[in-house]
Design a protein around this motif. Structure first.
Motif, PDB file in Angstrom:
ATOM      1  N   UNK A 250      40.385  33.991  35.839  1.00 27.64           N
ATOM      2  CA  UNK A 250      40.821  35.259  36.650  1.00 27.64           C
ATOM      3  C   UNK A 250      41.361  35.557  37.248  1.00 27.64           C
ATOM      4  N   UNK A 251      43.224  34.821  36.791  1.00 30.06           N
ATOM      5  CA  UNK A 251      43.744  34.701  37.385  1.00 30.06           C
ATOM      6  C   UNK A 251      45.078  35.841  37.216  1.00 30.06           C
ATOM      7  N   UNK A 252      44.682  37.260  36.176  1.00 29.36           N
ATOM      8  CA  UNK A 252      44.894  38.127  36.047  1.00 29.36           C
ATOM      9  C   UNK A 252      44.311  39.415  35.672  1.00 29.36           C
ATOM     10  N   UNK A 253      44.844  40.283  35.601  1.00 27.38           N
ATOM     11  CA  UNK A 253      44.236  41.534  35.723  1.00 27.38           C
ATOM     12  C   UNK A 253      43.716  41.851  34.798  1.00 27.38           C
ATOM     13  N   UNK A 254      43.235  43.461  34.354  1.00 27.57           N
ATOM     14  CA  UNK A 254      42.418  43.783  32.353  1.00 27.57           C
ATOM     15  C   UNK A 254      43.498  44.178  31.802  1.00 27.57           C
ATOM     16  N   UNK A 255      43.606  43.475  30.874  1.00 22.83           N
ATOM     17  CA  UNK A 255      44.389  44.681  29.826  1.00 22.83           C
ATOM     18  C   UNK A 255      44.187  45.853  29.036  1.00 22.83           C
TER      19      UNK A 255
END
Length: 295
Positions: A250-255
């Protein structure tokens, strides 16, 4: 308040004696911010803003919560029911399009009293109930005749995912039943001459990184169940917050490609009544300062 079962957690604690359950709230209302808010769907905020009241505490407690400091009860001021009614009037006087109650589930009895008081003082704005969706249908029934617009999340279909991130394996069963009651109460969406919603249901879905199929399942469920009776808001504003070390996925934004695939899927299904987000929406600009403004 003496044996609280307002939400699906059904903690049964005596909040009138200062006990707290999962929501971390006694029977005294805690509010972190009450101000005009411009970052809701266009038919909610409009140009004038939505009169948004952010309550402290939350019965769901998602690990990725964007408002984690107030959800955990770390910000906010105690106010009386009388003061809450005055806040509603003050927001109306500032030109708000509506009164927008954010995460209000654990204060439903107090909110009902505050609305009654405010109406006697001249409140005539639509009331928006802005919720995680994790609701008991019995609690939503208490709000019939008080709430004009329901703005629930529908976060997960998979019980495995909802258990992992919200410790609520039964999330979908409760949320889907609650949304059904919301639609029954307020019916097909109604807008005024300025395009501002005055009655209806907008179901929000915050797309999480890596869970595109669950998102597709939810959009399909909503469209096939309700068709033109609701609006669907597909959001890409997920922002990784601190404390996600145990959840690196969860440690990223939506591509962009993920989000576009979900939007294209909704269009292929036939969804026409909906909202999408474009541009750099996945930023902390959506998270206001919870500094007691307006409280």
């Amino acid at each position: 308040m003496k044996e609280c079962t307002l939400c699906p957690r059904e903690c049964g604690v005596d909040r009138s004696q200062g006990q707290v359950g999962v929501c971390r709230s006694t029977d005294e209302m805690m509010v972190a911010r009450a101000a005009l808010h411009f970052w809701e769907e266009p038919c909610i905020s409009g140009e004038e803003g939505s009169g948004t009241v952010f309550f402290s505490g939350c019965s769901l407690g998602c690990v990725y919560c964007q408002n984690h400091n107030i959800a955990k009860g770390l910000a906010g001021r105690k106010i009386t029911i009388e003061r809450m009614s005055d806040i509603f009037i003050e927001l109306q006087e500032k030109g708000a399009n509506n009164i927008n109650l954010v995460t209000p589930s654990h204060y439903v009895p107090q909110i009902i009293q505050a609305i009654d008081m405010a109406k006697r003082k001249g409140l005539d704005l639509p009331i928006v109930y802005n919720t995680s969706g994790y609701e008991r249908v019995e609690t939503i029934r208490l709000l019939q005749g008080y709430v004009d617009i329901y703005l629930p999340d529908l976060k997960y279909q998979s019980g495995q995912i909802s258990k992992k991130y919200s410790n609520a394996e039964n999330y979908f069963s409760y949320a889907s039943e609650a949304i059904g009651e919301m639609v029954r109460q307020v019916g097909t969406p109604i807008f005024n001459e300025r395009g501002i919603m005055t009655k209806g249901v907008i179901v929000r879905h915050l797309t999480l990184p890596g869970y595109l199929q669950d998102s597709k399942n939810l959009v399909k469920y909503l469209y096939q169940t309700y068709r033109h009776k609701i609006y669907i808001s597909i959001m890409n504003q997920y922002t990784p917050m601190s404390g996600l070390e145990q959840y690196p996925e969860l440690n990223r934004r939506i591509e962009e490609a993920e989000y576009e695939e979900l939007v294209d899927y909704a269009i292929e299904l036939g969804v026409e009544q909906g909202f999408i987000q474009e541009g750099e929406t996945a930023s902390e600009s959506f998270i206001p300062e919870f500094n007691g403004e307006g409280v």
